[in-house]
Structure formats: C-alpha cells, structure tokens
Design a protein around this motif. Structure first.
Motif, PDB file in Angstrom:
ATOM      1  N   LYS A 494       0.823  -1.211   0.000  1.00 29.81           N
ATOM      2  CA  LYS A 494       0.000   0.000   0.000  1.00 29.81           C
ATOM      3  C   LYS A 494       0.859   1.264   0.000  1.00 29.81           C
ATOM      4  N   THR A 495       1.935   1.263   0.799  1.00 28.17           N
ATOM      5  CA  THR A 495       2.810   2.448   0.856  1.00 28.17           C
ATOM      6  C   THR A 495       3.922   2.393  -0.180  1.00 28.17           C
ATOM      7  N   GLY A 496       4.300   1.170  -0.572  1.00 30.96           N
ATOM      8  CA  GLY A 496       5.414   1.010  -1.505  1.00 30.96           C
ATOM      9  C   GLY A 496       6.767   1.018  -0.833  1.00 30.96           C
ATOM     10  N   PHE A 497       6.805   1.076   0.494  1.00 30.20           N
ATOM     11  CA  PHE A 497       8.065   1.131   1.214  1.00 30.20           C
ATOM     12  C   PHE A 497       8.259  -0.162   2.025  1.00 30.20           C
ATOM     13  N   VAL A 498       9.384  -0.230   2.718  1.00 35.47           N
ATOM     14  CA  VAL A 498       9.725  -1.426   3.482  1.00 35.47           C
ATOM     15  C   VAL A 498       9.196  -1.293   4.901  1.00 35.47           C
ATOM     16  N   ARG A 544       4.184   9.580  -2.145  1.00 33.92           N
ATOM     17  CA  ARG A 544       3.226   8.475  -2.031  1.00 33.92           C
ATOM     18  C   ARG A 544       3.328   7.572  -3.246  1.00 33.92           C
ATOM     19  N   LEU A 545       2.914   6.341  -3.069  1.00 31.45           N
ATOM     20  CA  LEU A 545       2.879   5.396  -4.168  1.00 31.45           C
ATOM     21  C   LEU A 545       1.826   5.840  -5.184  1.00 31.45           C
ATOM     22  N   MET A 546       2.177   5.809  -6.463  1.00 29.39           N
ATOM     23  CA  MET A 546       1.199   6.168  -7.488  1.00 29.39           C
ATOM     24  C   MET A 546       0.043   5.173  -7.503  1.00 29.39           C
ATOM     25  N   THR A 547      -1.068   5.604  -8.009  1.00 30.66           N
ATOM     26  CA  THR A 547      -2.172   4.676  -8.264  1.00 30.66           C
ATOM     27  C   THR A 547      -1.878   3.901  -9.549  1.00 30.66           C
ATOM     28  N   ALA A 548      -2.672   2.862  -9.787  1.00 31.16           N
ATOM     29  CA  ALA A 548      -2.477   2.060 -11.002  1.00 31.16           C
ATOM     30  C   ALA A 548      -2.719   2.907 -12.259  1.00 31.16           C
ATOM     31  N   LYS A 549      -3.679   3.817 -12.212  1.00 31.15           N
ATOM     32  CA  LYS A 549      -3.930   4.679 -13.371  1.00 31.15           C
ATOM     33  C   LYS A 549      -2.784   5.677 -13.552  1.00 31.15           C
ATOM     34  N   GLU A 550      -2.274   6.245 -12.450  1.00 28.36           N
ATOM     35  CA  GLU A 550      -1.148   7.176 -12.544  1.00 28.36           C
ATOM     36  C   GLU A 550       0.098   6.482 -13.087  1.00 28.36           C
ATOM     37  N   ASN A 556       3.099   6.058 -20.015  1.00 23.75           N
ATOM     38  CA  ASN A 556       2.446   6.317 -21.303  1.00 23.75           C
ATOM     39  C   ASN A 556       1.852   5.030 -21.872  1.00 23.75           C
ATOM     40  N   ALA A 557       1.183   4.279 -20.982  1.00 24.65           N
ATOM     41  CA  ALA A 557       0.570   3.009 -21.367  1.00 24.65           C
ATOM     42  C   ALA A 557      -0.933   3.094 -21.127  1.00 24.65           C
ATOM     43  N   ALA A 558      -1.672   2.214 -21.754  1.00 31.91           N
ATOM     44  CA  ALA A 558      -3.123   2.203 -21.604  1.00 31.91           C
ATOM     45  C   ALA A 558      -3.531   1.436 -20.351  1.00 31.91           C
ATOM     46  N   GLY A 559      -4.713   1.736 -19.841  1.00 31.88           N
ATOM     47  CA  GLY A 559      -5.286   0.992 -18.736  1.00 31.88           C
ATOM     48  C   GLY A 559      -4.631   1.283 -17.402  1.00 31.88           C
ATOM     49  N   GLU A 560      -4.406   0.220 -16.624  1.00 37.42           N
ATOM     50  CA  GLU A 560      -3.827   0.343 -15.293  1.00 37.42           C
ATOM     51  C   GLU A 560      -2.605  -0.565 -15.172  1.00 37.42           C
ATOM     52  N   ILE A 561      -1.599  -0.062 -14.464  1.00 38.19           N
ATOM     53  CA  ILE A 561      -0.375  -0.827 -14.220  1.00 38.19           C
ATOM     54  C   ILE A 561      -0.024  -0.708 -12.744  1.00 38.19           C
ATOM     55  N   SER A 562       0.294  -1.823 -12.127  1.00 34.92           N
ATOM     56  CA  SER A 562       0.656  -1.797 -10.715  1.00 34.92           C
ATOM     57  C   SER A 562       1.884  -0.917 -10.499  1.00 34.92           C
ATOM     58  N   PRO A 563       1.852  -0.030  -9.485  1.00 30.76           N
ATOM     59  CA  PRO A 563       2.998   0.853  -9.227  1.00 30.76           C
ATOM     60  C   PRO A 563       4.144   0.179  -8.484  1.00 30.76           C
ATOM     61  N   LEU A 564       3.976  -1.076  -8.072  1.00 28.62           N
ATOM     62  CA  LEU A 564       5.012  -1.779  -7.319  1.00 28.62           C
ATOM     63  C   LEU A 564       5.132  -3.189  -7.881  1.00 28.62           C
ATOM     64  N   GLY A 578       9.326   0.631  -7.885  1.00 29.08           N
ATOM     65  CA  GLY A 578       8.138   1.357  -7.472  1.00 29.08           C
ATOM     66  C   GLY A 578       8.087   2.743  -8.087  1.00 29.08           C
ATOM     67  N   PHE A 579       6.839   3.240  -8.297  1.00 28.93           N
ATOM     68  CA  PHE A 579       6.630   4.583  -8.836  1.00 28.93           C
ATOM     69  C   PHE A 579       5.960   5.430  -7.759  1.00 28.93           C
ATOM     70  N   TYR A 580       6.476   6.651  -7.531  1.00 30.57           N
ATOM     71  CA  TYR A 580       6.011   7.492  -6.432  1.00 30.57           C
ATOM     72  C   TYR A 580       5.805   8.921  -6.922  1.00 30.57           C
ATOM     73  N   ARG A 581       4.966   9.661  -6.219  1.00 30.73           N
ATOM     74  CA  ARG A 581       4.620  11.009  -6.665  1.00 30.73           C
ATOM     75  C   ARG A 581       4.517  11.950  -5.468  1.00 30.73           C
ATOM     76  N   TYR A 582       4.914  13.214  -5.741  1.00 30.64           N
ATOM     77  CA  TYR A 582       4.665  14.306  -4.799  1.00 30.64           C
ATOM     78  C   TYR A 582       4.468  15.583  -5.615  1.00 30.64           C
ATOM     79  N   HIS A 583       3.296  16.187  -5.526  1.00 32.61           N
ATOM     80  CA  HIS A 583       3.034  17.480  -6.156  1.00 32.61           C
ATOM     81  C   HIS A 583       3.449  17.439  -7.624  1.00 32.61           C
ATOM     82  N   TYR A 584       4.489  18.216  -8.030  1.00 32.73           N
ATOM     83  CA  TYR A 584       4.924  18.253  -9.424  1.00 32.73           C
ATOM     84  C   TYR A 584       6.072  17.277  -9.705  1.00 32.73           C
ATOM     85  N   SER A 585       6.427  16.430  -8.764  1.00 33.35           N
ATOM     86  CA  SER A 585       7.632  15.607  -8.873  1.00 33.35           C
ATOM     87  C   SER A 585       7.299  14.118  -8.818  1.00 33.35           C
TER      88      SER A 585
END
Length: 833
Positions: A494-498, A544-550, A556-564, A578-585
């Motif tokens: 859920k968090t993408g961390f250890v 935070r861990l991205m959502t599957a849509k993010e 640049n892929a269609a549908g949903e992809i697991s972020p971890l 893992g893929f993570y996001r904060y604001h513009y970064s």
C-alpha cells in the motif's frame, strides 16, 4: 615583585581573499587575481609592508598569464616582502573531499611552491579562512604534511560557541595536535582599515576580544579587500605607516601567520571537528558533488591499475596525464564550487572540468586494463569472455554485471537468448537483467553474476549462451516477504516502502524505511539561518505510491499498471521497482535484494520540480543506538537532534549488538533524530542566494534559477549485521561500492605474460587509499589507513610471494605512507606524492 608586563602587539596580516569562482566565472576570477597581485606588487615598491597570499592555483595563473609579474613576485618572496601563506593548491571545502584528496590539496600546492620559490619559503601555518567547517581528520593530515599551525575563520562564534576564539591546541580524531586560532574576519573594506583597527584596538585595551592572546598582549588582525580581490590600498598603507611612525597605543607589526603563531601560547585543548557551518552547502548543487565523487573514485582507481600495470612492466605510468586529471579534481573542491554556493555559470564550468578529468582517467584505466589482460588466452568461437579487474589489495566477493551484444541479431520473436557465467568449469550464480538498450530485439544483453576476485587480479570469466524464457515483470504480491540466508525484507504494497528488515531474526528498522520525504526549505543555498543551523528544513510529507492509473499514465501506457512490481528475479537478486509522486515531482525507486549477501541496493531516479523544498531518504531504526559517520581518515559520532550532519562514503546507526549502514557514491548531508536517519538528496534553493539583513533572500518580481530542478540519480547500499563483524569492515565496503571492479566484455590478444598481483593486505580494517608512482621518480607510494579506533596490525605484501613484505602497526585512525623501491618496502615519516 611582579614581572614586567608584556608589550601589547597588534599583528597585521595583509592578504586579498579571492575566490576563483563564486559570483563570477573562472575567467573573471583569473582577471581579478592578476589585477590584485599586480596592485600588491606595485605597492610593495612604495611601502614597507608584507603581502601574504596562498593558493598555488593563483600563482600558476600569474606564471601563465603574466610571466613578468610572476618573476617580480619570486623576487619579493626572496626579499621577505611577499609571504607564501597557507601553501595549499587552493582553499578547498574541508569536509567533503576524502582524506586522500585533502592530502593532495596540500602536497600538490607545497610541491609547486617548493619548485618555484624554494623549500625554505614553505609556510608552517595552514590557512583556510572561508571554508564552511573543518573535518576532525585534518590535524593528522596537517602534521603529516609538515604543518604546525592552523588559522581558520568559520564556524563563526555565533554558530559554534564552544570553539575557543583564543588560540588552542586542536586535537584530531587520531590524537594529532596543531596550534589553531580563529582569525576574525579575513578582510577589510576598501580604504577603511583605520575604522577596523581602531575598533579592534578599543577591544584590545578593554580585553573584550576573545582573540587576544597571551594574557592580553597579542592580537591578530587580517586586512585587505577580499571576496573579489583587491588586497591592500595606498590609503590604508599610508595610515598604517603614519601610525607606526607616531607610536600608537600598541605596537603595530606587519606580520605573517607563521610569526603570529611563533608568539602564541595556547591554553585550551579542543577535541572535536570545527563544525558545523552553513549546512545547506552539504547538499546544494548535488550534480557537482556526485561528479566530484565520481572523479575522485576513478582517479584513485586509475592510479592503482596503472601502477599495477607499470609494476608488471606492461605499461609506462602516465604521470602527466594523471596529474592533469588530479588538477581538475582539486580545482572543483574549491569552497564555493563543491559546496554548491556558486552561480549557475560556476556549476557549468565545474561540471565541464570534472567531465574533462573523468574522460582522462577513463581512457587511462582502459589502457592499463588492456595491458593487464593481454596475456590471457584468446576466446574460442562462440564464447563471450568477461574480464573483471579487482583494483583492491584484498579478496573481493561481490556481484557485478556486464553488458554486451550478441554476435548477430536474433530476429525470431519466439526465441530469447540468455547467458550463464562460468569461472573455468565452475558455474557462477548468474541471471539476465534489463539491458541498457531499449531496442525491442534479442540483441543487446546484460548478465549479473556473483564472483570472487583475488587481490589486484584480472579474471577471465565466460558467459555461455543458452535459450531461456524471457524474464517477465510481475506485480508485487500483497505482504511480499523476501527471505534469504542473510536477511528478511517485508514490503508494504500500500505504501510502496519497506515495513521490516530482519537480521538473524532481529527487526532492525521500522515502517516506511526508504521513504523519500519532502521538507519545507528556503532559497538560501548556504543555509545561513539560525533555524537551518539547528535543523535544515521543516517536515512536510513523504512521496506516495502512485495509483495504477497514474502508473500507466507515467509509462504512457493504456489501462492500469501496478505501481510496485518485481522486475528482476533470479539466482543473484530480486529487484523491486516502485513509482512514487509528490506534487509536481516523481520518483522511480528500485530495491535490489542480493541473494548471497546481506546487502540491499537502492537506486532513485528523481524528477524534481519543487521550489524551496528539500528531499531526504529516511531509514528509521528499530532499536536504540548511536549515529556514526565517515570523515577524512576517521569516524565521528553524530548528534541525534535533527541537526544536519556532514558525512562521506557512509553513515551508520548501531549499538553493541547490531549495526546498519548506508553507503553512498555522492551525497554528503544527513540528519538523525531519535534513531530516524535521513539522507539529504537535494534542495530546491536558488543559485548563490543568501540572507542580507532583513531583505528578501531573492527578488520577488522575477524568476530566479533554482538549484537541482530536473532529473537526478542516486545509488545507495544498505548493509546490516552484527556490530563486531560489520563495523571493522565498513570503510572497505564503502570503498568497494565507490571503486567497483572494472568489468568489460573484451577479447584478449592471447600474447604476453599474465600479471602478478601488485599488493596484498592481511588485515580487514586497513584500507588502501592510494597506490601510485612517486612523483620524485623514486618507486611507488602506498597510502594505508586504519579505519578503527583500535590498534591494528597488517602485513603488506608485494607480488604473489611473501619475499617482499612489511609488517605495520597502526594507532587509532592512523594513516601511513609506504614506499616501494628497488624491491624494498619502507615506511615514510610523512606523507608524499
């Protein structure tokens, strides 16, 4: 009857603090240096005073750009009117360069001054007015280079009140001592020396200035226009000449730092680093810091492999080319380059110069690599040889990877070629991992494998092709628990961390380990504020861990992809991405879990677009302990108050039972608060901006360029274990992470002799920082360092037999220089190059 009171003396040291790069580029710095030295020389023809200046770089500029002026300076030095002050290559940052680099700053500078002016004019006092703090390892370095004294300005009294402001004995981490003193501000305003002197004379008579020495009889005052050069002015010299002639309240003496320290009688002893100061400089402009470390590592690695090839009679040691790369390194260690306090032009010039140095040493490493491998047997048809060279004087067990191309492209989409690596007939644990190329064709390959490398050895391994199933990416299962013989790592999907790392059944970290956390910061590249001195940044929140849509949109892929996901899995490791996001970064983070060691590698691709914010990677400990970091030729206990600390290749947290450490290849800032370790990755500050009184730090009506916006890359190695086993080997582990074996798919000529191993060391706690040809031409020099606070012994052996060997005993954190000449090893009394 009372003794006669000593006459009060005001010792004037005239200089011109000049930054080769700061709010200007190096060309402007050279122009200012020429004008300053020319003005000082002209005034020496008119006035009776002593001009003092350090930094061999500036003298080299004089020699190159105005030879007539340089000849005048040489004459003034012989007459005693011009003093070679300090004697270093330049005033570097005194925390981030490794111990070997600080040695080179001194030894290269002193060698230049000895050659051009004579050894009798070398100073006994090292002078670093402007660097932002001074490593606790410096006293030993100074003593080994022939210095008796140290004159500094930072930290300022309000930054570190504990540091004595009258002269004291500075005792280093190894026990070495040098007389040291706080200089006060190193400059005076143009034509305004009278006001400075009268202010200091008033404090002198009242006894209010803590810099007053010897019971109130001696005061040092530095003067001369600085920061963009200038030095003495005629107006100031006229005033001083008149004051000396008329006789003032005290005796005024044109002096040098050496003469001042000859009179000083220190009363106190100080046994810590002269830190901390301007903690933003530990992180600002991270690309300079990372490339500095890269050149540092590759330069010393190149020296080692070239010396080994030269010792084997396979290559002439490329001294002049290595010296050129060394100068690029030393230049970029300047205290407004490496700390990231220069303008953007300075950053560009530094990166260009560092790249130039890296290009030189990479070519030299390859030249030596091919020379050492020439005698290996030729590969057979269809074989893919992998050559691995270990540049260290001890056995290395590690995991490496090698990229290469298939002999021909494989176009059949139903077939995929894999490889298994062999050492002779022995099959090594190996697996295919993602190649560097992104062409969707069975052609470019990368194989990862475990190997064992004897000291200073060239190994020829063989990658053998076999048809395999192409590795597939799979989603990380919820509650994924990785386990091998050394560790257990528990991920949180859920968090993408250890959530947990267990060593021998003991949990050593808490939840959200390896979380990147964003802090509120400000535009000040130095971090000059009182709040920043106590704590750099205010806690905001983690990526935070991205959502599957993010994640799908990010790829640049269609549908949903697991972020971890698990992107690699085989005999040598498992890699979780893992893929993570904060604001513009955004961040792409990879965890490499090695199956056959306790190590975990963490890599981050950070796409940063945040202003006035700071990023840290956090590792919260699961037990009570102490924080310790590597410094120049030493270790230092670090506070757990959240204050920003300075580190080099590693920082560790542990107690008597367990220890974990983070090795890095180019970051220097960290903090620790109640066991929560934070590694500082970058800051979104502004180039060369700091507070001026109550004014805004930067203009509010226009755009100011931000430091470190864009894409940045990081690598770390996490290692944990029993303290008694791990602590003595930390510096070797960090050195191996920074100076990795050289790996290449190459085809030997099959002609020549196979080289013997150059050197071997017997003790695991002794590190070799340098192995090179002596510049005197008298054999080779080896620098060894005991990285513990215990007495250690080691045997240094040359070649494959013990016929040439030397037993050595080390005190705590002691480093030694050894000469190998005419088949004999001998310990030298002081450091050499």
């Amino acid at each position: 009857m009372k003794g006669k009171q000593e006459e009060k003396e005001l010792y004037l040291v005239c200089s011109a603090h000049l930054d080769p790069i700061w709010q200007w580029g190096w060309q402007e710095g050279a122009a200012a240096a020429l004008a300053t030295f020319r003005s000082a020389a002209d005034l020496l023809d008119r006035f009776d005073y002593v001009f003092c200046h350090n930094e061999a770089l500036l003298y080299q500029w004089m020699e190159e750009y105005d030879p007539a002026l340089f000849a005048r300076i040489q004459a003034f030095v012989k007459e005693g009117k011009w003093h070679i002050m300090g004697g270093w290559y330049l005033q570097p940052d005194c925390n981030m360069p490794c111990g070997e680099s600080l040695l080179r700053q001194i030894l290269v500078g002193r060698a230049y001054f000895a050659e051009k002016f004579g050894e009798e004019f070398l100073p006994r006092t090292a002078v670093n007015f402007d660097p932002f703090g001074h490593s606790w390892g410096l006293p030993q370095i100074l003593r080994q280079c022939g210095y008796e004294n140290y004159l500094f300005m930072r930290p300022l009294p309000e930054e570190e009140p504990e540091i004595p402001r009258s002269a004291f004995l500075w005792r280093g981490v190894d026990g070495s001592e040098v007389k040291s003193a706080y200089s006060g501000f190193y400059a005076s305003a143009l034509g305004n020396l009278q006001a400075k002197i009268e202010t200091e004379l008033d404090m002198f008579e009242k006894g209010e200035d803590p810099r007053i020495q010897n019971g109130g009889s001696l005061l040092l005052t530095c003067w001369g226009v600085g920061n963009h050069g200038g030095g003495p002015s005629a107006k100031d010299l006229e005033y001083i000449t008149e004051e000396i002639a008329r006789g003032t309240r005290v005796k005024i003496v044109h002096s040098t730092p050496d003469q001042f320290f000859d009179k000083v009688q220190p009363q106190a002893i100080y046994e810590k680093a002269l830190n901390s100061c301007m903690p933003g400089c530990y992180t600002s402009i991270i690309r300079i810091k990372q490339m500095h470390r890269e050149l540092e590592n590759k330069l010393y690695s190149a020296e080692k492999i070239c010396a080994a090839a030269d010792l084997n009679g396979l290559l002439e040691y490329p001294e002049s080319e290595l010296a050129e790369a060394e100068k690029a390194l030393l230049f970029c260690e300047f205290h407004d380059i490496l700390p990231g306090s220069c303008i953007r032009q300075g950053e560009k010039e530094a990166l260009r110069r560092l790249s130039y140095g890296i290009d030189i040493v990479e070519k030299l490493r390859l030249r030596a690599f091919f020379a050492l491998s020439a005698g290996l047997p030729r590969a057979k048809q269809g074989e893919y040889p992998i050559l691995v060279y270990n540049p260290h004087p001890y056995l290395v067990r590690t995991t490496v990877d090698c990229g290469f191309m298939l002999a021909d492209q494989q176009w059949d989409a139903q077939i995929w070629t894999g490889f298994v690596v062999y050492d002779g007939e022995k099959r090594l644990p190996s697996q295919m991992v993602k190649e560097s190329s992104n062409i969707n064709l069975d052609w470019s390959k990368r194989v990862m494998f475990d190997c064992e490398l004897p000291a200073f050895s060239m190994r020829m391994l063989m990658a053998k092709p076999q048809i395999q199933e192409k590795p597939k990416v799979k989603d990380l299962p919820d509650g994924y628990r990785y386990t091998d013989a050394y560790k257990t790592v528990v991920f949180n999907a859920k968090t993408g961390f250890v959530d947990e790392i267990l060593i021998e059944g003991e949990s050593i970290v808490k939840r959200n380990t390896f979380a990147p956390v964003v802090y509120e910061d400000n535009p000040d590249a130095w971090g000059m504020g009182k709040e920043q001195h106590a704590r750099l940044g205010k806690r905001k929140k983690a990526f935070r861990l991205m959502t599957a849509k993010e994640s799908a949109a990010f790829l640049n892929a269609a549908g949903e992809i697991s972020p971890l996901r698990i992107v690699e899995e085989g005999e040598t490791c498992v890699i979780v991405e893992g893929f993570y996001r904060y604001h513009y970064s955004s961040i792409v983070m990879k965890y490499t879990l090695y199956r056959n060691s306790s190590e975990i590698d963490i890599s981050l691709r950070v796409l940063w677009n945040e202003s006035d914010k700071m990023l840290k990677l956090h590792i919260p400990a699961g037990f009570r302990g102490e924080c310790v970091g590597q410094i120049s030729f030493g270790r230092e206990h670090l506070p757990q108050t959240g204050k920003e600390n300075i580190l080099q290749q590693w920082v560790a947290y542990g107690n008597d039972n367990f220890l974990f450490a983070i090795c890095n290849d180019g970051v220097y800032g960290s903090s620790c608060e109640n066991g929560d370790l934070g590694i500082t990755l970058l800051r979104g500050a502004v180039y060369a901006a700091h507070p001026i009184e109550t004014r805004p730090i930067v203009a509010q009506d226009r755009f100011s360029e931000r430091i470190d916006h864009g894409e940045r890359f990081y690598r770390f190695r996490f290692v944990a274990g029993k303290t008694c086993e791990l602590s003595p080997t930390l510096d070797r582990r960090a050195q191996l992470f920074n100076e990795q074996p050289i790996v290449l798919n190459a085809f030997p000529a099959g002609k020549g002799t196979c080289p013997f191993p150059a050197l071997k060391l017997s003790d695991e706690s002794v590190v070799m920082t340098s192995f090179k040809r002596a510049r005197s031409g008298d054999g080779y020099l080896v620098r060894l360092w005991n990285n513990t606070d215990c007495v250690r012994s080691t045997v240094l052996t040359v070649g494959s037999s013990s016929a040439v060997a030397l037993a050595l005993n080390f005190g705590k954190y002691e480093f030694k220089t050894i000469r190998l000449a005419n088949g004999v090893l001998s310990e030298l009394p002081c450091a050499e190059i």
